[in-house]
Design an enzyme around this catalytic site. Structure first.
Site, mmCIF file in Angstrom:
data_model
loop_
_atom_site.group_PDB
_atom_site.id
_atom_site.type_symbol
_atom_site.label_atom_id
_atom_site.label_comp_id
_atom_site.label_asym_id
_atom_site.label_seq_id
_atom_site.Cartn_x
_atom_site.Cartn_y
_atom_site.Cartn_z
ATOM 1 N N ASP A 207 33.618 -24.516 12.993
ATOM 2 C CA ASP A 207 34.870 -25.236 13.227
ATOM 3 C C ASP A 207 36.083 -24.423 12.803
ATOM 4 O OD1 ASP A 207 33.943 -25.615 10.562
ATOM 5 O OD2 ASP A 207 35.424 -27.193 10.273
ATOM 6 N N GLU A 208 37.180 -24.693 13.481
ATOM 7 C CA GLU A 208 38.524 -24.271 13.089
ATOM 8 C C GLU A 208 38.697 -22.761 12.913
ATOM 9 O OE1 GLU A 208 40.256 -28.253 10.924
ATOM 10 O OE2 GLU A 208 39.351 -26.740 9.616
#
Length: 865
Positions: free
Chosen positions: A523-524
């Site tokens: 993620d991210e």
């Protein structure tokens, strides 16, 4: 009372604290810092204004030079907005420092200085406040002076609570709480179902089983460990002795025709019989049996227990019923994790997703890579560029021994956790966050590189390096780091992945614990990563099928998938693993990557925020072929604040989330109860018309539910317990039980009536059975006691509570209620300030709130004096 909102670091012994503090330094005990929100929607919106006041009560002045005041702050401070003749400098991540300019006036004894500054987004509660303040003098860079007297001034104005002009979520008040609870029904305990979470079938029968030490016990050889577990539980509640129950038995029987986690429980006057095909099933049958026991205090034993005769046939709805605990941002002790495992096992949760690394910490010992814990598990101030540890984050302070910022599990610790979980039929999924959120690993392997280069071992130094030493990529992660991404184009990154995987596999083998998957994050990863890496650019040029650096994403996870499959494991990751970036008209967006669908890749889908446009992402991924675990932030992020209140801890970027958000979540129709956006605005008719529904294939790919606790705001076990409990019980009900009847009622009015009745049963069960059971099992577990609601009606104060059965006490003399204060049983007629507070069965109190019962005047307001 629950934990203090601010836990600034104590003056612990650590490397930097061994030096004597400067003789001409101000006394930290004489400095006070106050932070206050001034307004949201500042300067046209998208930012907020706050102030920081530093007061000096020491004879020595805080001069206009030669010092820096460090602190952690989760928001991005807008450059050029600082007032007060100081500069605020961003170091990295959430670490900043304040330094005086030449125009700064020294803060003499009895005076103060204030700076105002704008920051991105908004601030609402005390969790948003800067924390972890410490002073460093320029001529004594290794002498940190922690400042403990720090306060966040409570907000009172609407502009301080409204996040933006669209925000309709009201700040919570006793009156609002009363309104929320006004339809609560008090159900007698005898009428509440005995087994929780709700079983598939439960039939209560006439008669009782008398349980004492005279009851004979037998177990199929396959259930020897579970039989021992039950006997130990019985020995804790039954007094020693022979007993009188001749001929009565408890049996654990094997029946291979039942499902893997299914069980049957039969209680009649002659015997208790638990039947299952597998160890997990009989274990859940034991937990259901224990849930029918009458309440008694921890450590208190009785000669005999009366159990209502009943028949239970049960099995879980989902095979994956999980809880994610982040120990990377802030560490949790082994003992606390074992406590969480006991809590999970009571409620038939069977997966602990263990988030072991992130930008701010690496928490698992890997013996051949000692820098991972020597560097990556420790946080503290540093005055040079030596890679000896990580910087302070989340208020962890300047000293290395502060146990929330510093800490790791030894190999022996981790094996003990695995064994403990396995005995309770809980799988532990280790998460190694990659390629983003990886700063602790990246910096640790850089430290290893430096050490081995000094030793003249260049090849070994490069073996596990995680970044291009010549990388000039410019990016900022969501958490404000500029150097937290692994370079996925270099072979050494995959050497690292394989090394970590093999070490983890070996630990599971030693513990005789099942390992089916390793979670590799995903993620991210911020835009801009890899764009300035010579290695990445060269690699893309050599592999034209990747087109540009955006193609490295699918390449990385294709490699990880192959690495794990070669070890008979499947890949787990966050939702982004099933996505791929595409660029159109110069703008980057993310679309589902069908190439990795139908490959038994498990995705934790978190983004269901109402109004962001991805409300149906979990369903689209499942329909594509990905195995999906539902863990949407709007319902199942346990680090979200329960309510909108200044002193209610937790984040709220996704939504305010009390236990009802987990309870009313319908896995195959998450749109059913999502009627407002994150700002409390009613959705327009047809809002979900364009959203994708689950297909038959998609439903088969929803493998379970998971609650998640990210730990940026969690400073120890009590904080953890407060945030996950009682939300965990809503998760347990939805993950185990089938859809409630109200979920299938098409008429919205009837559905609301059915829901209110179901909620009343659930709330009564928690207040009268489950929370007292937890008190009995743990002695003290710091679950959140909901504040009572209150209104003034006809000159009387009326109180109510979210969970009927929890005790509410009050005072009329303005003191904080204690466990000895009067119990609320009827409306209070006393005039003036009435303070009230909820208490658990052990006498532990929640947050005290109040209301004023004013004298009624027979005049209009304008005539009042």
């Amino acid at each position: 009372m629950r934990r203090l909102l601010f836990q600034l670091p104590m003056l612990l012994l650590g490397l930097i604290s061994t030096a004597q503090v400067k003789k001409d330094a101000v006394n930290a005990k004489k400095i006070a810092i106050n932070w206050q929100i001034i307004e949201n929607s500042h300067a046209g919106g998208g930012q907020f204004l706050s102030s920081l006041n530093v007061q000096n009560n020491d004879p020595l002045a805080l001069s206009n030079k030669n010092w820096k005041l460090y602190f952690n702050f989760a928001r991005r401070i807008v450059p050029g907005t600082t007032t007060g003749n100081v500069e605020i400098v961003h170091v990295n991540g959430d670490l900043y420092y304040i330094r005086p300019t030449e125009k700064f006036k020294p803060i003499h004894n009895g005076t103060s200085a204030t700076t105002e500054f704008a920051s991105k987004d908004w601030a609402v509660n005390a969790t948003d406040a800067p924390e972890g303040f410490y002073l460093i003098y320029d001529d004594a860079p290794k002498q940190a002076i922690p400042i403990k007297n720090v306060k966040a001034i409570p907000s009172t104005r609407a502009t301080q609570f409204a996040r933006n002009k669209q925000d309709r979520v009201p700040a919570i008040t006793p009156q609002l709480i009363y309104e929320q609870n006004k339809n609560s029904i008090d159900i007698p305990e005898k009428d509440l179902q005995k087994v929780f979470p709700s079983p598939a079938q439960y039939t209560e029968k006439a008669g009782e089983f008398i349980l004492d030490q005279g009851v004979k016990f037998s177990a199929d050889p396959a259930f020897k460990a579970e039989g021992t577990f039950l006997q130990e539980k019985l020995n804790r509640v039954l007094s020693p002795g022979k007993g009188t129950q001749s001929g009565k038995t408890i049996q654990l029987n094997l029946d291979k025709s039942l499902g893997a986690e299914a069980y049957q429980l039969e209680i009649n006057s002659k015997q208790i019989r638990i039947t299952a095909s597998a160890k997990a099933g009989v274990f859940y049958g034991i937990q259901s049996l224990l849930s029918t026991f009458p309440l008694q205090k921890k450590g208190h034993k009785v000669a005999a227990i009366k159990l209502q005769n009943a028949s239970v046939t049960d099995q879980p709805r989902f095979p994956f019923r999980g809880l994610m605990i982040d120990v990377a941002r802030n560490f949790q002790t082994k003992e606390e994790i074992l406590k969480v495992l006991d809590l999970m096992s009571m409620y038939k949760l069977n997966v602990l997703h263990f988030h072991l690394n992130d930008d701010e910490g690496w928490r698992l010992e890997i013996q051949d890579l000692p820098e991972l814990t020597a560097v990556g598990s420790r946080r503290g101030h540093f005055s040079d560029t030596t890679l000896s540890h990580l910087p302070p984050s989340f208020g962890s302070g300047p000293f290395l021994n502060e146990h929330h910022g510093t800490g790791h599990y030894s190999k022996a610790d981790f094996i003990e956790i695995l064994k403990y979980a396995n005995a309770r039929h809980i799988r532990v999924i280790p998460e190694i966050e990659a390629p983003g959120h990886a700063r602790a690993a990246v910096r640790s392997m850089h430290a290893r590189y430096n050490r081995l280069m000094k030793e003249g071992k260049p090849e070994e130094a490069k073996r596990y390096l995680l970044h291009d030493l010549n990388d000039r990529s410019i990016y900022r992660s969501v958490q404000n780091w500029n150097d937290n991404v692994m370079d996925v184009s270099i072979p050494s990154t995959y050497n690292f992945i394989e090394k970590i995987s093999d070490e983890i596999i070996a630990m599971y083998k030693t513990a005789s614990a099942p390992l089916q998957t390793i979670h590799f994050g995903g993620d991210e990863v911020p835009d801009g990563a890899w764009e300035g890496s010579p290695n990445s650019l060269k690699f893309v040029k050599e592999h034209p099928e990747l087109k540009d650096v955006n193609g490295l994403w699918a390449y990385f996870y294709g490699n990880i998938d192959r690495i794990l499959k070669s070890r008979n494991l499947y890949l787990s990751g966050w939702e982004e693993v099933g996505m791929q970036p595409v660029v159109a008209d110069g703008k980057k967006s993310y679309v589902i990557n069908p190439a990795l669908g139908d490959k038994n890749i498990r995705l934790n889908v978190w983004n269901n925020i109402i109004g962001w446009g991805a409300e149906d992402l979990a369903y689209r991924l499942a329909n594509t072929g990905y195995k999906v675990i539902l863990g949407g932030v709007s319902n199942l992020y346990f680090d979200m604040a329960y309510q909108k209140s200044f002193d209610e801890p937790g984040y709220y970027w996704g939504e305010y989330a009390d236990i009802d958000k987990a309870f009313n979540f319908i896995p195959f129709n998450s749109f059913l109860n999502s009627n407002v956006d994150k700002f409390g605005n009613a959705l327009k008719p047809g809002f979900y018309d364009s959203k994708e529904r689950l297909t038959a294939k998609g439903k088969a790919n929803i493998v379970g539910l998971q609650g998640l606790l990210w730990s940026e705001t969690i400073k120890g076990g009590k904080d953890l317990e407060y945030m996950i409990m009682p939300k965990l019980l809503g998760l347990a009900e939805r993950a185990w039980a089938t859809d409630p009847e109200w979920a299938n009622e098409p008429d919205s009015i009837k559905r609301k009536e059915m829901y209110d009745k179901a909620w009343a049963r659930f709330a009564n069960r928690l207040g009268k059975k489950e929370l007292p059971r937890i008190d009995a099992a743990f002695g003290e577990l710091n679950y959140r006691l909901p504040p009572a609601g209150a209104i003034v009606k006809d000159g009387q104060v009326h109180l109510n509570n979210q969970f009927p059965g929890i005790t509410v006490r009050y005072t009329t003399d303005q003191t904080v209620p204690t466990a000895k204060s009067p119990v609320y049983t009827k409306p209070i007629t006393t005039k003036g300030l009435i303070r009230f507070r909820t208490f658990d069965s052990q006498g532990r109190g929640g947050r005290s709130t109040s209301i004023v019962n004013e004298v009624e005047w027979n005049v209009t307001p304008k005539e009042l004096p």
